[in-house]
Scaffold this motif. Structure first.
Motif, PDB file in Angstrom:
ATOM      1  N   ILE A 233      56.555  76.656  80.869  1.00  0.00           N
ATOM      2  CA  ILE A 233      57.470  76.555  82.010  1.00  0.00           C
ATOM      3  C   ILE A 233      58.237  75.233  81.977  1.00  0.00           C
ATOM      4  CG2 ILE A 233      57.550  76.315  84.527  1.00  0.00           C
ATOM      5  CD1 ILE A 233      55.296  78.430  84.632  1.00  0.00           C
ATOM      6  N   ARG A 234      57.562  74.164  81.635  1.00  0.00           N
ATOM      7  CA  ARG A 234      58.242  72.870  81.564  1.00  0.00           C
ATOM      8  C   ARG A 234      59.270  72.836  80.438  1.00  0.00           C
ATOM      9  NH1 ARG A 234      52.734  70.900  82.864  1.00  0.00           N
ATOM     10  NH2 ARG A 234      52.805  70.191  85.039  1.00  0.00           N
ATOM     11  N   ARG A 235      59.058  73.686  79.415  1.00  0.00           N
ATOM     12  CA  ARG A 235      59.978  73.751  78.285  1.00  0.00           C
ATOM     13  C   ARG A 235      60.894  74.968  78.391  1.00  0.00           C
ATOM     14  NH1 ARG A 235      57.530  75.231  73.915  1.00  0.00           N
ATOM     15  NH2 ARG A 235      59.142  74.402  72.555  1.00  0.00           N
ATOM     16  N   ILE A 236      61.040  75.510  79.591  1.00  0.00           N
ATOM     17  CA  ILE A 236      61.689  76.807  79.765  1.00  0.00           C
ATOM     18  C   ILE A 236      63.107  76.852  79.195  1.00  0.00           C
ATOM     19  CG2 ILE A 236      62.721  76.449  82.052  1.00  0.00           C
ATOM     20  CD1 ILE A 236      60.699  79.528  80.905  1.00  0.00           C
ATOM     21  N   LYS A 237      63.813  75.733  79.209  1.00  0.00           N
ATOM     22  CA  LYS A 237      65.201  75.725  78.740  1.00  0.00           C
ATOM     23  C   LYS A 237      65.312  75.765  77.217  1.00  0.00           C
ATOM     24  CE  LYS A 237      67.094  73.568  82.874  1.00  0.00           C
ATOM     25  NZ  LYS A 237      67.888  72.466  83.452  1.00  0.00           N
ATOM     26  N   THR A 238      64.178  75.753  76.526  1.00  0.00           N
ATOM     27  CA  THR A 238      64.209  75.840  75.063  1.00  0.00           C
ATOM     28  C   THR A 238      64.151  77.277  74.568  1.00  0.00           C
ATOM     29  OG1 THR A 238      61.799  75.706  74.766  1.00  0.00           O
ATOM     30  CG2 THR A 238      63.005  73.622  74.944  1.00  0.00           C
ATOM     31  N   TYR A 239      63.946  78.230  75.487  1.00  0.00           N
ATOM     32  CA  TYR A 239      63.810  79.636  75.080  1.00  0.00           C
ATOM     33  C   TYR A 239      65.138  80.380  75.218  1.00  0.00           C
ATOM     34  CZ  TYR A 239      58.817  78.687  75.387  1.00  0.00           C
ATOM     35  OH  TYR A 239      57.568  78.143  75.207  1.00  0.00           O
ATOM     36  N   GLN A 240      65.427  81.215  74.209  1.00  0.00           N
ATOM     37  CA  GLN A 240      66.616  82.072  74.275  1.00  0.00           C
ATOM     38  C   GLN A 240      66.300  83.447  74.885  1.00  0.00           C
ATOM     39  OE1 GLN A 240      66.203  80.288  70.948  1.00  0.00           O
ATOM     40  NE2 GLN A 240      67.228  78.768  72.240  1.00  0.00           N
ATOM     41  N   TRP A 241      65.044  83.871  74.748  1.00  0.00           N
ATOM     42  CA  TRP A 241      64.613  85.146  75.324  1.00  0.00           C
ATOM     43  C   TRP A 241      63.286  84.956  76.056  1.00  0.00           C
ATOM     44  CZ3 TRP A 241      67.007  89.765  75.866  1.00  0.00           C
ATOM     45  CH2 TRP A 241      68.133  90.017  75.067  1.00  0.00           C
ATOM     46  N   ILE A 242      63.150  85.613  77.214  1.00  0.00           N
ATOM     47  CA  ILE A 242      61.865  85.700  77.919  1.00  0.00           C
ATOM     48  C   ILE A 242      61.600  87.186  78.133  1.00  0.00           C
ATOM     49  CG2 ILE A 242      60.512  85.031  79.931  1.00  0.00           C
ATOM     50  CD1 ILE A 242      62.516  82.760  80.381  1.00  0.00           C
ATOM     51  N   ILE A 243      60.451  87.633  77.680  1.00  0.00           N
ATOM     52  CA  ILE A 243      60.137  89.062  77.722  1.00  0.00           C
ATOM     53  C   ILE A 243      58.954  89.309  78.653  1.00  0.00           C
ATOM     54  CG2 ILE A 243      59.473  91.083  76.382  1.00  0.00           C
ATOM     55  CD1 ILE A 243      60.699  89.728  73.925  1.00  0.00           C
ATOM     56  N   PHE A 244      59.162  90.196  79.616  1.00  0.00           N
ATOM     57  CA  PHE A 244      58.099  90.565  80.556  1.00  0.00           C
ATOM     58  C   PHE A 244      57.673  92.010  80.298  1.00  0.00           C
ATOM     59  CE2 PHE A 244      60.306  87.117  82.740  1.00  0.00           C
ATOM     60  CZ  PHE A 244      59.234  86.318  83.148  1.00  0.00           C
ATOM     61  N   THR A 245      56.376  92.215  80.115  1.00  0.00           N
ATOM     62  CA  THR A 245      55.868  93.547  79.783  1.00  0.00           C
ATOM     63  C   THR A 245      55.086  94.188  80.925  1.00  0.00           C
ATOM     64  OG1 THR A 245      53.922  92.538  78.738  1.00  0.00           O
ATOM     65  CG2 THR A 245      55.801  93.064  77.307  1.00  0.00           C
ATOM     66  N   SER A 246      55.151  93.592  82.114  1.00  0.00           N
ATOM     67  CA  SER A 246      54.499  94.196  83.276  1.00  0.00           C
ATOM     68  C   SER A 246      54.973  93.496  84.544  1.00  0.00           C
ATOM     69  CB  SER A 246      52.974  94.075  83.184  1.00  0.00           C
ATOM     70  OG  SER A 246      52.576  92.722  83.348  1.00  0.00           O
TER      71      SER A 246
ATOM     72  N   ARG B 124      52.140  87.058  79.580  1.00  0.00           N
ATOM     73  CA  ARG B 124      51.525  88.376  79.699  1.00  0.00           C
ATOM     74  C   ARG B 124      50.019  88.254  79.931  1.00  0.00           C
ATOM     75  NH1 ARG B 124      51.003  90.692  73.487  1.00  0.00           N
ATOM     76  NH2 ARG B 124      49.346  89.255  72.891  1.00  0.00           N
ATOM     77  N   ALA B 125      49.340  89.393  79.891  1.00  0.00           N
ATOM     78  CA  ALA B 125      47.887  89.412  80.041  1.00  0.00           C
ATOM     79  C   ALA B 125      47.222  88.896  78.779  1.00  0.00           C
ATOM     80  CB  ALA B 125      47.413  90.837  80.318  1.00  0.00           C
ATOM     81  N   ALA B 126      46.072  88.288  78.958  1.00  0.00           N
ATOM     82  CA  ALA B 126      45.337  87.762  77.813  1.00  0.00           C
ATOM     83  C   ALA B 126      44.933  88.870  76.858  1.00  0.00           C
ATOM     84  CB  ALA B 126      44.088  87.013  78.300  1.00  0.00           C
ATOM     85  N   GLU B 127      44.737  90.092  77.384  1.00  0.00           N
ATOM     86  CA  GLU B 127      44.185  91.185  76.580  1.00  0.00           C
ATOM     87  C   GLU B 127      45.245  92.096  75.971  1.00  0.00           C
ATOM     88  OE1 GLU B 127      43.813  90.892  79.864  1.00  0.00           O
ATOM     89  OE2 GLU B 127      41.895  89.870  80.075  1.00  0.00           O
TER      90      GLU B 127
END
Length: 272
Positions: free
Chosen positions: A66-79, A153-156
């Protein structure tokens, strides 16, 4: 055990699930829509959550991402759970939606996308089929090569998505946003009802619900307990998990959502 809810049908127009007892194994806090849809079709709901959604053991990796959030080009949510737990921590660290402007956001399905939009976030990618493989296919190698990707995501969760993206040249940070753990409860009543053939349907809405169900009844042999009722799964991944454990699956939703699962169950009994 679980609370039982009933919605009786009328004599004039018998609902498709009238007289059917249907077990819901998803977390109680997330079962509301499923309960409502089943009851509207005349079914009797038995809530038997096999899992609970809890925070990660250590927030360190998520906080760092989260603190490095501006370094990501894509954020993927699977739930939806991933969105909720990420956002709770995101705002706790005094971040705002504007901090995500430099990243494009992908969602696995319409419910996850709706949760993101409710937070004021734009969804750049939504696959037609609601599973991890479909996200990778829709993204494609060209869009992720050389990019930084965050996957809260989830750990599992399964590794097929991050492994595919890394093979295509992306740098992927997989961080634990939440965990699924076994729910605490007494399984004796459900076991008795299954043995007495008093259950018509047992539903599974994720691989975790299947795995923890099997663990709860390990000594009793879950496949044997389920042999006299309909087993319904929300999608092919959940079905594969069940079958790997020796559980026969009778119906699988064509649309991998709670309404889709409800629909396929109702259609099954309407044909009888």
């Amino acid at each position: 055990m679980a609370r039982v809810k009933r919605k009786a049908g009328t004599a004039r127009e018998k609902p498709p699930l009238s007289g059917r007892r249907i077990v819901i194994t998803r977390p109680r806090t997330q079962a509301g829509e499923f309960v409502r849809l089943i009851e509207e079709l005349g079914g009797e709901v038995i809530e038997f959550p096999t899992i609970e959604i809890v925070p990660p053991v250590n927030y360190g990796p998520l906080d760092l991402a989260i603190r490095r959030i501006k370094t990501y080009q894509w954020i993927i949510f699977t739930s939806v759970n991933g969105v909720k737990h990420f956002w709770k921590r995101f705002t706790r660290l005094n971040k705002r939606a504007s901090d995500l402007r430099g990243a494009r956001i992908a969602a696995i399905g319409p419910r996850t996308a709706a949760e993101l939009r409710s937070l004021g976030l734009s969804v750049a990618l939504l696959p037609g089929e609601y599973r991890a493989e479909a996200i990778a296919e829709k993204l494609g190698k060209a869009r992720v090569k050389g990019k930084s990707v965050l996957l809260p995501r989830a750990a599992e969760a399964r590794d097929v998505l991050p492994l595919t993206l890394e093979r295509w040249g992306a740098t992927v940070d997989v961080v634990e946003a939440y965990r699924t753990v076994a729910a605490q409860g007494n399984a004796a009543r459900l076991k008795s009802m299954l043995r007495k053939k008093e259950i018509d349907v047992v539903t599974f809405t994720s691989s975790s619900t299947v795995n923890h169900f099997a663990e709860l009844f390990a000594e009793e042999d879950a496949p044997d307990l389920l042999r006299n009722c309909l087993v319904a799964c929300i999608g092919p991944i959940t079905r594969e998990t069940a079958e790997r454990l020796g559980i026969r699956v009778d119906v699988v939703a064509g649309e991998f959502t709670i309404p889709g699962l409800t629909r396929v169950i109702a259609e099954h009994f309407s044909r009888q």
